[in-house]
Design an enzyme around this catalytic site. Structure first.
Site, short mmCIF file in Angstrom:
data_model
loop_
_atom_site.label_atom_id
_atom_site.label_comp_id
_atom_site.label_asym_id
_atom_site.label_seq_id
_atom_site.Cartn_x
_atom_site.Cartn_y
_atom_site.Cartn_z
N ASN A 11 38.75 47.51 31.38
CA ASN A 11 38.66 47.05 32.19
C ASN A 11 37.68 47.02 33.04
O ASN A 11 36.87 47.60 33.48
CB ASN A 11 39.60 46.93 33.54
CG ASN A 11 40.61 46.00 34.05
OD1 ASN A 11 41.02 46.48 35.15
ND2 ASN A 11 39.91 44.66 34.20
N GLN A 44 36.98 40.90 36.38
CA GLN A 44 37.35 40.96 37.38
C GLN A 44 35.71 41.19 37.74
O GLN A 44 34.71 41.76 37.81
CB GLN A 44 37.87 41.63 38.76
CG GLN A 44 39.33 41.20 38.39
CD GLN A 44 40.05 42.29 37.10
OE1 GLN A 44 39.67 43.14 36.80
NE2 GLN A 44 41.18 41.43 37.40
N CYS A 73 43.09 45.65 43.16
CA CYS A 73 42.61 46.14 41.63
C CYS A 73 42.42 47.55 41.59
O CYS A 73 41.39 47.87 42.32
CB CYS A 73 41.38 45.26 41.14
SG CYS A 73 40.52 45.37 39.40
N GLY A 74 42.88 48.57 40.92
CA GLY A 74 43.06 49.63 40.88
C GLY A 74 41.67 50.05 40.36
O GLY A 74 41.08 51.28 40.31
N ASN A 75 41.05 49.58 39.25
CA ASN A 75 40.70 49.67 38.07
C ASN A 75 38.93 49.63 38.82
O ASN A 75 37.97 50.37 38.77
CB ASN A 75 40.40 49.22 36.77
CG ASN A 75 41.27 50.09 35.53
OD1 ASN A 75 41.68 51.29 35.48
ND2 ASN A 75 42.02 49.36 35.10
N ASN A 190 52.00 40.30 37.91
CA ASN A 190 51.11 41.22 36.79
C ASN A 190 52.57 41.58 35.95
O ASN A 190 53.84 42.25 35.90
CB ASN A 190 50.07 42.54 36.86
CG ASN A 190 49.29 41.86 38.39
OD1 ASN A 190 47.58 41.31 37.92
ND2 ASN A 190 49.10 41.43 39.52
N GLU A 208 47.76 40.35 33.12
CA GLU A 208 46.98 40.41 34.54
C GLU A 208 46.79 38.72 35.15
O GLU A 208 46.56 38.42 34.34
CB GLU A 208 45.93 41.55 35.06
CG GLU A 208 45.75 42.39 34.65
CD GLU A 208 44.80 42.92 34.95
OE1 GLU A 208 44.22 42.56 36.42
OE2 GLU A 208 43.98 44.36 34.27
N ARG A 209 47.77 39.30 36.34
CA ARG A 209 47.90 37.54 36.71
C ARG A 209 45.72 36.84 36.88
O ARG A 209 45.21 37.52 37.25
CB ARG A 209 48.32 37.73 38.16
CG ARG A 209 48.15 36.90 39.41
CD ARG A 209 48.54 36.61 40.60
NE ARG A 209 47.79 37.74 41.28
CZ ARG A 209 47.95 38.06 42.59
NH1 ARG A 209 48.75 37.01 42.94
NH2 ARG A 209 47.47 39.03 42.97
N CYS A 217 45.27 48.25 33.36
CA CYS A 217 45.13 48.11 35.15
C CYS A 217 45.70 48.90 35.09
O CYS A 217 46.65 48.96 35.41
CB CYS A 217 46.01 46.67 34.65
SG CYS A 217 46.73 46.14 35.88
N GLY A 218 45.05 49.11 36.50
CA GLY A 218 45.47 50.52 37.92
C GLY A 218 46.08 50.54 38.48
O GLY A 218 47.39 51.03 38.60
#
Length: 274
Positions: A11, A44, A73-75, A190, A208-209, A217-218
């Site tokens: 990602n 992103q 956004c976790g990642n 998401n 993902e949105r 996706c984290g």
């Protein structure tokens, strides 16, 4: 403008230091930069800003490739933590940041993995937001002429999680965009497709949105585990296998924060004339 390219399990992100540089990103500029043929190319854009609160270290902003700003956004959070240390913006291992809708603590381990306190999952429909009369563990939705059973949760951003028999054959490309913009998700969502291998192991794909399907996706991994635990399918510690690699998620249940641990990689540094 100086920037770094980073990724969390594939990602990928353009990361910009707005502490030492003056930058402004319009949606049009973000869309241009995100183009993989004509720009830098990324899922992103992450922007490091000075803290709004003196008790914090930084403010963390996230923009999707379509120019929309999101609050989680976790990642990206893992890459954010690695970036601020690599660039000498801090030498702390526990980094406190604010986001558009809360605060996070990002902890860099001795082996350079990043453990993120993602906060407590929120299953209240109004907080997701999701249109429903009351909170349920499982919702019934109609989409693409199908009846779909799903769990819904906010990890600081809206998530819908569907259990499937096999993620390899799941209808991610067709169901994903339909559910992402479903009328019951006023801010879109998401969409996670989760295969339970056993109580401590799931496989996951996420649409993902604002970005489409990504390698990982984290927050989607966190959402899938939270929903799985809420539905009684999963243990408190779960290995999540995504197309881009592995994340480890731990959640003790209601009243406790959820933790995500995984890698973050620096690819290269660059300079672009805007």
């Amino acid at each position: 403008m100086q920037f770094s390219k980073m990724h969390g399990l594939g990602n990928d992100f353009m990361v910009v230091d707005a502490v030492t540089q003056n930058v402004f990103f319009s949606p049009e500029l973000i869309r241009r930069l995100s183009d993989r043929h004509l720009g830098v190319g990324f899922d992103q854009l992450l922007v490091v800003e000075p803290p709004y609160d003196p008790e914090l270290d930084f403010h963390y902003r996230i923009f999707n490739a379509d120019g929309s700003e999101v609050s989680q956004c976790g990642n990206g959070a893992r890459c954010f933590a690695r970036f601020v240390r690599l660039k000498g913006l801090t030498n702390k291992r526990d980094i406190r940041v604010s986001t558009a809708n809360g605060r996070m603590v990002l902890s860099v381990t001795e082996d350079e993995l990043v453990r993120v306190n993602m906060g407590e999952p929120n299953f209240e429909p109004a907080q997701v937001p999701f249109r429903a009369n009351k909170a349920e563990k499982t919702y019934i939705m109609r989409a693409a002429e199908q009846t779909i059973l799903c769990g819904v949760v906010s990890m600081g951003n809206p998530h819908c999680v569907i259990q499937v028999d096999n993620v390899d054959t799941a209808a991610v490309e067709t169901l994903g965009p339909v559910l992402e913009s479903h009328e019951r998700f006023p801010e879109r969502a998401n969409i996670g497709f989760m295969q339970v291998v056993r109580r401590e192991h799931i496989r996951l794909r996420v649409y993902e949105r604002g970005a489409g399907e990504t390698r990982a996706c984290g927050s989607g991994a966190c959402a899938a585990v939270a929903v799985g635990i809420q539905q009684g399918l999963l243990a408190e510690e779960v290995r999540v296998e995504l197309p881009g690699g592995r994340l480890d998620i731990a959640w003790k249940g209601p009243g406790h924060p959820l933790y995500m641990t995984g890698p973050a990689a620096h690819i290269y540094d660059g300079f672009i004339h805007l």
